[in-house]
Structure formats: C-alpha cells, structure tokens
Design a protein around this motif. Structure first.
Motif, PDB file in Angstrom:
ATOM      1  N   THR A  31     128.493 150.536  -5.509  1.00 57.65           N
ATOM      2  CA  THR A  31     128.696 149.163  -5.055  1.00 57.65           C
ATOM      3  C   THR A  31     128.497 148.189  -6.210  1.00 57.65           C
ATOM      4  N   GLY A  32     127.452 148.402  -7.000  1.00 59.59           N
ATOM      5  CA  GLY A  32     127.216 147.537  -8.144  1.00 59.59           C
ATOM      6  C   GLY A  32     128.320 147.624  -9.181  1.00 59.59           C
ATOM      7  N   ILE A  33     128.845 148.823  -9.391  1.00 61.11           N
ATOM      8  CA  ILE A  33     129.949 149.002 -10.337  1.00 61.11           C
ATOM      9  C   ILE A  33     131.186 148.269  -9.836  1.00 61.11           C
ATOM     10  N   ALA A  34     131.519 148.457  -8.543  1.00 63.33           N
ATOM     11  CA  ALA A  34     132.702 147.807  -7.969  1.00 63.33           C
ATOM     12  C   ALA A  34     132.570 146.288  -8.015  1.00 63.33           C
ATOM     13  N   ALA A  35     131.359 145.781  -7.782  1.00 64.94           N
ATOM     14  CA  ALA A  35     131.142 144.336  -7.836  1.00 64.94           C
ATOM     15  C   ALA A  35     131.339 143.810  -9.251  1.00 64.94           C
ATOM     16  N   ASP A  36     130.829 144.538 -10.231  1.00 65.39           N
ATOM     17  CA  ASP A  36     130.991 144.124 -11.620  1.00 65.39           C
ATOM     18  C   ASP A  36     132.464 144.080 -12.020  1.00 65.39           C
ATOM     19  N   ARG A  37     133.247 145.007 -11.495  1.00 62.51           N
ATOM     20  CA  ARG A  37     134.677 145.058 -11.811  1.00 62.51           C
ATOM     21  C   ARG A  37     135.514 144.103 -10.954  1.00 62.51           C
ATOM     22  N   HIS A  38     134.875 143.431 -10.013  1.00 64.21           N
ATOM     23  CA  HIS A  38     135.546 142.489  -9.094  1.00 64.21           C
ATOM     24  C   HIS A  38     136.563 143.177  -8.193  1.00 64.21           C
ATOM     25  N   TRP A  39     136.417 144.469  -7.997  1.00 63.33           N
ATOM     26  CA  TRP A  39     137.404 145.204  -7.217  1.00 63.33           C
ATOM     27  C   TRP A  39     137.267 144.970  -5.719  1.00 63.33           C
ATOM     28  N   LEU A  40     136.072 144.704  -5.241  1.00 65.10           N
ATOM     29  CA  LEU A  40     135.894 144.456  -3.808  1.00 65.10           C
ATOM     30  C   LEU A  40     136.568 143.141  -3.407  1.00 65.10           C
ATOM     31  N   ALA A  41     136.344 142.103  -4.193  1.00 64.83           N
ATOM     32  CA  ALA A  41     136.984 140.820  -3.899  1.00 64.83           C
ATOM     33  C   ALA A  41     138.501 140.940  -3.962  1.00 64.83           C
ATOM     34  N   GLU A  42     139.005 141.663  -4.964  1.00 67.35           N
ATOM     35  CA  GLU A  42     140.448 141.822  -5.114  1.00 67.35           C
ATOM     36  C   GLU A  42     141.064 142.610  -3.963  1.00 67.35           C
TER      37      GLU A  42
END
Length: 360
Positions: A31-42
């Motif tokens: 989850t932290g990795i995905a948040a850093d990559r902005h992939w969840l928002a995208e």
C-alpha cells in the motif's frame, strides 16, 4: 420466448463512493509503495473516486476518523497494518474481512543495558521485562512487548511466568506516538528499573543506538517462525464487508494495484529503501539495520495455510492476554476471492501489455 431468454428486470446498482480510504502502518507495505507511485489515485480517478490516506494531513481529520485506523469503522477503508488492532476490531464485531497477509522480518530485538552480560533467550529467565502501558483503546505496544518476550522465552523453553513483568507508563496521546517510540521503556532501562526492553523496526535501530543499549536476543534469528509471531508477523490486509458486498470490483481493482506495486518493488531495491525511509521516518542506518536484503521482494500478500495458521496462533495468544473481547475464527474471517480475482486481472493486464513477436 423461452423463459430463460426473457428480459430480466434491471436492479439499480449502488452508487459509487466519492472516496476510498486507505491506511497503513509505518512499515514495509505494498500500500505504501502504491501510494508513493500515485497508482491508487490514478486507478480510480476516471471513476470520479478520490483516494485518500488517513496518514495524509491527519491533523485535518476528526478524531473519530483518525481512530478508524484501529477500529476500521469506516466502510470505504482498506487497511494494511498490524494484526493486533485488526483482530481487535473484528473481535469487537466490526464487519471486516481478511483479504491478504504478508510476512516481513523487521528486526525484533530484546535490548539490554550495556555491560549487563545478558545474552541469549535463556538469560531472560528471572529478569525484569519492560511492558509499556499506553492510553489507547487497543494497546498494541503492550501486546507487542508481551508477545516479543513470550516468543524469546519460549525459544528457550520458558514462559512469561519465568520472568518479572514491569509496567512502564508510556505515551501521552490517543495516537500512541506523542513520545518517541520505546522512549519510556528505554529510559527505564537506563535508570536500571528494568533489565530488558522489546523493540522492533527501523526506528528501534536508531533508538537503541541513542540509548547505548545492546542486543540480547535477535528474534529474527530464531529458527522457529512461531517464536517470531507478533503484531507485524504476519501483517493483515483488511477491508470492510460492506464495501466488499456493494462494490467487489473496487476491491479487486485496489488489490490489483497493490500486486502491481509489489511486482515493481521486487525489481527496485534502492527505490524501496527510499520509500521505506519516508514511510518509517527512519534514516538510512535504521532502514538498512532493520530490513534485511530481499525485503523488497516480500511485499506480495497471500492467504497461504501457513500464514493463516500463524495468525491463528497470534489470535489465541492475544485472547489469552486479554486483548480480544471475543474469539476470532481466522479461517472464517479470510476471504480469498478478491485476491484470486486480482491476480487474474493483473495477469490479463500483463498479457495484454506484452509485445507480440512474430516468426519470420
């Protein structure tokens, strides 16, 4: 017209939520990795769904909303964090489902005063062990200390009754982090009021150095994983049953992003170390000292029989120590379907993105 071909009445679909929330502990998570990559928002922006973290601008959130990191009383929330609050929330009747587990070693250590001569798990017998008490609805810090000492002593054939547990008042706020982690316990160690302190993670490495403490037991080195079961081992990924019932596709998509993030992390050790520094609040020394080589390849969740059995062992211990008001059937709590569908979705996406080769 045959009955099976007759038009079926349309069932109104539930409206999409305006916001999906996620929360994670300051530890290695997909989850932290995905948040850093902005992939969840995208992923969810095309649907008009905002994705927000309980950790972002936490000061702007109401206390009730902040507390859902522990209670999970927020239907649109995904949580990847310690198992003590997750099991406690389920035990209290919150309708959550377990949709994944990870196992990441993060340097669980028993610290002692310099020059004490205490070395090895057997040497903890008869010693004064620091057990913090925080003013929290679920005192996961206390649970971690008890379970850490319990695992160390068990590895030498002893139990908590073979040592002296010393209560240490700790923490000043409802988030449990008003004072630096383990500061009260380490201060008691320096004053000679206790003989040993349990710590874990990147900040623990730095705290030990500042206090001049020495390691008596490295729990990560204990050969039996049962002796290393604690708040983060295994670490659950949970979602509210209401979101799973109303919008299972959103849950699948969220998990698919996490799997993609875990895949990306497996090939990016340096980037993962940078992200871990930001997530944990520790420096390079703390991160490298807490997380062993290969941590970047350990972020994929699963619901394997082994991890479920280890979580069930943790549930039994937490209940025995009085942290859970009611039993939690870990196997019934787990729902493997969202993760299965997410794996299929990611595989399909990967196949579509693969270059097509032709034979000349």
């Amino acid at each position: 017209m045959p009955q099976h071909l007759a038009p079926q009445p349309l069932v109104p679909s539930r409206a999409l939520p305006d916001t999906l929330w996620f929360t994670r502990c300051p530890v290695p998570t997909a989850t932290g990795i995905a948040a850093d990559r902005h992939w969840l928002a995208e992923e969810f922006a095309p649907d008009g769904i905002a994705v927000r973290s309980l950790q972002d601008r936490a000061a702007d959130l109401t206390p009730d909303l902040r507390s859902t990191h522990y209670t999970h009383a927020l239907p649109g929330l995904f949580r990847e964090g310690g198992n003590v609050p997750a099991l406690w929330a389920r035990s209290r009747g919150e309708e959550t489902r377990l949709i994944g587990l990870t196992w990441i070693e993060e340097r669980q250590t028993i610290l002692v005063a310099p020059g004490s001569g205490i070395r090895g798990a057997a040497a903890l017998r008869g010693r004064r062990l620091a057990v913090p008490r925080h003013p929290l609805p679920i005192d996961f810090w206390r649970a971690m200390a008890l379970r850490g000492f319990e695992g160390a002593l068990a590895s030498a054939g002893y139990g908590l009754d073979d040592a002296e547990l010393v209560d240490i008042p700790a923490g000043n706020g409802t988030d449990g982090r008003s004072a630096p982690q383990w500061s009260a316990e380490l201060a008691a160690l320096v004053r000679g009021e206790v003989d040993a302190v349990y710590v874990k993670g990147a900040l623990a490495v730095e705290s030990a150095r500042r206090a001049g403490a020495e390691a008596a037991v490295e729990l990560d080195d204990l050969p039996d994983r049962a002796h290393r079961v604690n708040n983060g081992t295994p670490r659950p990924l949970t979602v509210h049953q209401r979101l799973l019932d109303d919008h299972p596709d959103l849950v699948t998509r969220f998990l698919t992003v996490l799997l993609r993030a875990a895949d990306w992390a497996a090939a990016q050790p340096e980037d993962v170390a940078r992200i871990l520094g930001a997530e944990t609040g520790a420096g390079t020394e703390g991160v490298s000292g807490a997380y062993r080589p290969g941590t970047h390849r350990a972020l994929h969740p699963d619901l394997s029989a082994d991890r479920l059995a280890l979580l069930a062992r943790q549930e039994t211990a937490l209940r025995a120590h009085g942290f859970l008001p009611a039993p939690v059937d870990v196997h019934a709590w787990a729902d493997p379907e969202p993760l299965r569908l997410a794996r299929l979705a990611l595989a399909a996406t990967t196949t579509e993105a693969a270059p097509v080769t032709t034979t000349p």
